[in-house]
Structures are given as C-alpha cells and as structure tokens.
Design an enzyme around this catalytic site. Structure first.
Site, mmCIF file in Angstrom:
data_model
loop_
_atom_site.group_PDB
_atom_site.id
_atom_site.type_symbol
_atom_site.label_atom_id
_atom_site.label_comp_id
_atom_site.label_asym_id
_atom_site.label_seq_id
_atom_site.Cartn_x
_atom_site.Cartn_y
_atom_site.Cartn_z
ATOM 1 N N LYS A 198 0.877 -1.169 0.000
ATOM 2 C CA LYS A 198 0.000 0.000 0.000
ATOM 3 C C LYS A 198 0.915 1.220 0.000
ATOM 4 C CE LYS A 198 -3.591 2.751 0.970
ATOM 5 N NZ LYS A 198 -2.852 4.020 1.219
ATOM 6 N N GLY A 240 4.645 3.715 10.902
ATOM 7 C CA GLY A 240 3.819 4.913 10.856
ATOM 8 C C GLY A 240 3.385 5.347 12.235
ATOM 9 N N SER A 241 2.265 6.046 12.292
ATOM 10 C CA SER A 241 1.814 6.643 13.544
ATOM 11 C C SER A 241 1.222 5.599 14.482
ATOM 12 C CB SER A 241 0.757 7.711 13.265
ATOM 13 O OG SER A 241 -0.455 7.124 12.831
ATOM 14 N N GLY A 271 -2.728 5.329 13.680
ATOM 15 C CA GLY A 271 -3.028 4.543 12.491
ATOM 16 C C GLY A 271 -2.614 3.096 12.633
ATOM 17 N N GLY A 272 -1.442 2.866 13.213
ATOM 18 C CA GLY A 272 -0.961 1.508 13.381
ATOM 19 C C GLY A 272 -1.810 0.699 14.335
ATOM 20 N N GLU A 328 5.722 -0.638 13.579
ATOM 21 C CA GLU A 328 6.620 0.271 14.303
ATOM 22 C C GLU A 328 5.872 1.588 14.448
ATOM 23 O OE1 GLU A 328 9.921 3.252 13.184
ATOM 24 O OE2 GLU A 328 10.568 1.239 12.564
ATOM 25 N N CYS A 377 12.418 7.799 13.168
ATOM 26 C CA CYS A 377 11.792 7.091 14.285
ATOM 27 C C CYS A 377 12.761 6.914 15.442
ATOM 28 C CB CYS A 377 11.269 5.742 13.813
ATOM 29 S SG CYS A 377 12.423 4.813 12.792
ATOM 30 N N GLU A 392 5.657 11.009 21.673
ATOM 31 C CA GLU A 392 6.576 11.436 20.618
ATOM 32 C C GLU A 392 6.110 12.726 19.954
ATOM 33 O OE1 GLU A 392 8.632 9.511 16.614
ATOM 34 O OE2 GLU A 392 6.597 8.931 17.157
#
Length: 504
Positions: free
Chosen positions: A182, A239-240, A243-244, A263, A300, A389
């Site tokens: 994606k 990603g965030s 969202g993750g 992650e 990250c 973060e």
C-alpha cells in the site's frame, strides 16, 4: 533523467487505472495525478499474490537470491530518476535520497546473501530411535517455511528504505512470500518507479507476476481491506501510533487473526550520567542536537528526550544545546500534515505544567525549526503526556533531582526503539543500575553514541516493547527480520521425496 509518472497501480504484472484520482503535493516541482486505490484492487492483488505463492513460495533459495539482486540492479538503473522525483516529492536533499537508495539496494543484496547461507531455516533433526523403550521415537525434522502473502504499508519518512522495496518487502520476498504494498501518498511517484524496477526484475527472472503488487493512494478503507483480506497472512507497517493501532486491531479481530508487525513511535531517551556531564557535557549536547535535527527530526530513532541530574553541569548542557540549536535554520518537512502535527506537538509540550522554554522559534507551512524545553523529573513523572513522541526537531531535557529520580524516570518510560547512556568509567555503577530497566524498555541500547542511523546488519534490532512496536520479539531491520514471515513446520516419519528440498 526526467521521469513523468503515469499514476497507475501495478497489479500482478499490469499497470491498472482506477476511476478516481488524487494530486500529489510535492515540496518542489510539478504536481501529478495518481489513481486512487480501492478495496476491489486490493482483492485483485491479494488473490494474485495467493496464486503466485504456490510457485514463488516453493522456489529455491538461489532463485530468490537472484531475484533480490536483480531488483537492486534495476533500482540502480533508475537511480537518477528516483533521486529526482524523490527529492521533489519529499523535500529531502539529493544526498539523503542517494544514501537511502544505497541502503535500500544494500538490504536487498544482504537478504540475498543471507538466504543463500540457509542458517535462517533453523533446520533441526531428531533421528528415529526404533529400539527405545518403552516406546520407539519417530524420525522428526523441522524447518522454517514461508507463511504466504504479506501486506506492506509504505512509510512517509523513508520513501525508499521503508517503502515499496524497503526492509519489510525485502524480508518477505527473501522468505518466499509475495508482497502487496500500500503506497504512501506522500511519495507516489517514487513508489511507482521503484515498483517498475521490481516488475522488470520479475520479468527478467521469470517470477510469477503476482509476486508483487503496488496499490497507490486510497482512504482508510483501502488499508483496512488489505489487512482484512483472508489471503494476507501478515502485515508490515511503519507509521503513527494511532493509524498503526487501528490496523493492529483489525488484524486481531479477523476470523483468523494474523500478526501485525508495526513500528509506531518512540522518544528514544538519552541518559547523561553525572561524570560524563561534568567532563564533556557540552560535547554531548552538540552531538545530541545534531541527531535531534537530522532530517528535520523525522526519524523514528530521533532522540527527543535527554535525562540529566539537575545542577551546574545540567545548566551548561542546556546552554550548549540551545546555542547549537539556535544556529539551525528551517527545514522542509515531508508533508503538510506532518508539519501541522509537529506544531501541535510543540504546543502540547510548551503548555504542559512545569515546562520551561529554553529555545523558541517560528515555523509555519511545511517548515520546521528547532525547539528546546526543560522539565523537572517530578513534573515528568506526574505528566504522562510529556512522554509522547513529537515527530520533528524538538528536544526536552528532564532534570532529575538525583540518581534515584533518574532511575525512576527510566522506570516510567513506555516501550522504546532505543535508549542511550552517555557515561564515563566512573559512571559504571549508576549505568549498571539503569541497564536492567532499559533492557526491558528498549530494543537497542547505546553507549556514548546517538541512535539516528540504523545499521542494516545481522545483529541489528529495530523494534521494542509497545508502543515502539506491536511485537517486542521482532525487528524490522537486519536479517533477523525475515523470521516475521516464516513459521516452523515439523515433519514426522516423512519420506525424503515429500520433504522440502532444504530438508532432504
């Protein structure tokens, strides 16, 4: 080389359009239109990946190694075009794109070498003991086998190394798993040209066309359709946290749950121990600010937190950090939304009780400038939000009252990708107290170094306890990451003719 994207999806060897389109938002240069992904395209790609698995999953290690090497070669053929469009889309300097391309091709070639050695198969054999009493023992063999089609989500901050042909894709293909990517809407043109390189490698090595597909754009429904599709057996995501976690929940709620290797974020704390602070605090501060602002802080492993015992040495450390940060100008962030989120994170930290402003600046639009704040250890311990973060060049110094409070700050941390000790020999006793705590908090521990820059080597661990990642036993960088896309299979009293070739 001037590359003009065509804006289509790659599904099982064909470039496919879709009715709706979106316009990318490059940092510089012309805008292009790209087709929007749909759940129907997800289904086509997933079914093609399943069909390909019956061939690709049973190829030899030598054939897959050749495929990985040819992908790397084809990416290098397109080097100038990738640098040009990647820099335009993301605003990253050309030197950074060139370096990241080298990392991307390097990890493809590393996996090719790794699977040729065969050690990752973890082969085991317990021979039959037909005369054992009171019961005979059968012949038992074990080997790691590929799990099937894997979904990979491209990352916003690494258009190459963590995206279309990045580490997750390389590990899955090395394991024998077809991949459906994606693509990230922040760099669709870069994703398209890398997908074209993979397609060229599929053709050259005669791999099944469904071995790789790329779906561009699309809203959350596309990502949800991908992780929910019954043909997909695992997911790789960078990603965030928001969202993750949503995708993780979808994977867990499936009728047949699948692993989600996400992650999600980390503040990567640094602990500046007393003797090191006294001897070279200004040098450590300078190195910290360089790591903090590298790539506009969009890594990250960005070390957003420094913990130091309050006093004159801490004040000198903060003064040196403020001075070096103040000389750093505005940097272009990857997307408008990332820049907006950075400013929101700045406001959250600045508005927290007990937070002291050390360096302020002004940033707007897609720009980021550094910020530096300080808070006491007590304020940190009473406000969990300070440990969230901030994706960008913002630093927070935590002033511990004494060594015991420094240890309490370490205990309070959530899961991290990295944790760093800056120490001299006379700090060893305190470091020894911190180490058992930090081992439980982070996947990679450093001494007298800075965490930005993740080496792609056998021994690397890029992962950690939640929320740094969703699976503390996995890594997304290094050859150990191949284990995410394998499962052990045991064969009992099996004739050689029916065994996988690597067990015969």
């Amino acid at each position: 080389m001037n590359y003009r994207p065509h804006g289509r999806h790659l599904i099982a060897g064909d470039w496919v359009g879709s009715p709706d389109t979106f316009e990318n938002a490059p940092a510089t240069g012309p805008r292009y239109r790209f087709c929007v992904g749909t759940p129907a395209l997800v289904a086509d790609a997933a079914e093609a990946a399943e069909a390909a698995f019956w061939t690709y999953g049973y190829t030899t290690r030598a054939a897959r190694a050749e495929f990985l090497n040819v992908i790397a070669d084809e990416i290098d053929v397109r080097a100038d075009a990738i640098t040009e469009i990647g820099s335009a889309e993301t605003g990253l300097p050309e030197a950074r794109l060139i370096s990241e391309r080298g990392r991307t091709t390097g990890q493809l070639r590393l996996f090719a070498s790794h699977i040729l050695k065969g050690e990752y198969l973890d082969k085991r054999h317990d021979e039959a003991l037909p005369t054992r009493q009171p019961l005979p023992r059968p012949d038992i063999k074990m080997i790691e086998r590929p799990i099937g089609p894997v979904a990979v989500f491209g990352a916003s901050n690494f258009p190459l190394a963590f995206s279309t042909a990045g580490g997750d894709t390389a590990a899955a293909l090395a394991a024998g798993c077809p991949v459906v990517v994606k693509g990230h809407s922040a760099h669709p043109g870069t994703g398209e040209i890398v997908a074209d390189a993979i397609l060229a490698a599929i053709i050259r090595t005669r791999m099944p066309p469904g071995t790789f597909s790329l779906i561009q754009g699309g809203d959350r429904a596309v990502g949800e359709a991908l992780v929910k599709h019954p043909r997909i057996r695992a997911v790789g995501f960078t990603g965030s946290q928001v969202g993750g976690r949503a995708l993780f929940n979808h994977c867990a709620a499936r009728p047949e749950p699948i692993p989600f290797f996400g992650e999600l974020g980390s503040v990567n704390p640094m602990f500046v121990l007393p003797e090191a602070a006294a001897a070279r605090g200004k040098v450590i501060a300078s190195g910290w600010t360089g790591s903090l602002t590298l790539g506009a802080g969009q890594f990250c492993t960005n070390p957003g937190i420094s913990v130091i015992v309050a006093g004159a040495d801490a004040e000198a450390f903060m003064a040196a950090a403020s001075e070096t940060l103040g000389a750093i100008g505005a940097q272009t962030m990857l997307t408008d939304s990332i820049a907006s989120a950075y400013r929101a994170g700045r406001d959250r930290v600045a508005g927290a009780a007990g937070v002291r402003e050390l360096l302020t600046s002004t940033c707007d639009l897609r720009n980021a400038t550094p910020y530096l704040y300080a808070a006491s250890g007590a304020d940190w311990l009473s406000n969990q939000a300070l440990g969230q973060e901030v994706f960008g060049p913002l630093g927070l110094v935590i002033l511990a009252e004494d060594e015991d409070e420094m240890l309490a700050v370490a205990h309070s941390l959530e899961g991290q990708l990295t944790a760093t000790l800056h120490m001299d020999a006379t700090d060893t006793a305190l470091a020894a107290r911190l180490m058992p705590v930090l081992e439980r908090k982070a996947g990679r521990l450093l001494v007298n170094n800075y965490p930005t820059g993740v080496e792609v080597v056998d021994s690397m661990v890029h992962g950690g306890p939640y929320p740094a990642s969703t699976n503390f036993g996995a890594t997304s960088v290094g050859t150990l990451s191949i284990r995410r896309f394998l499962r052990p299979v045991c064969y009992q009293n099996m004739p050689d003719e029916l065994l996988p070739a690597d067990l015969r």
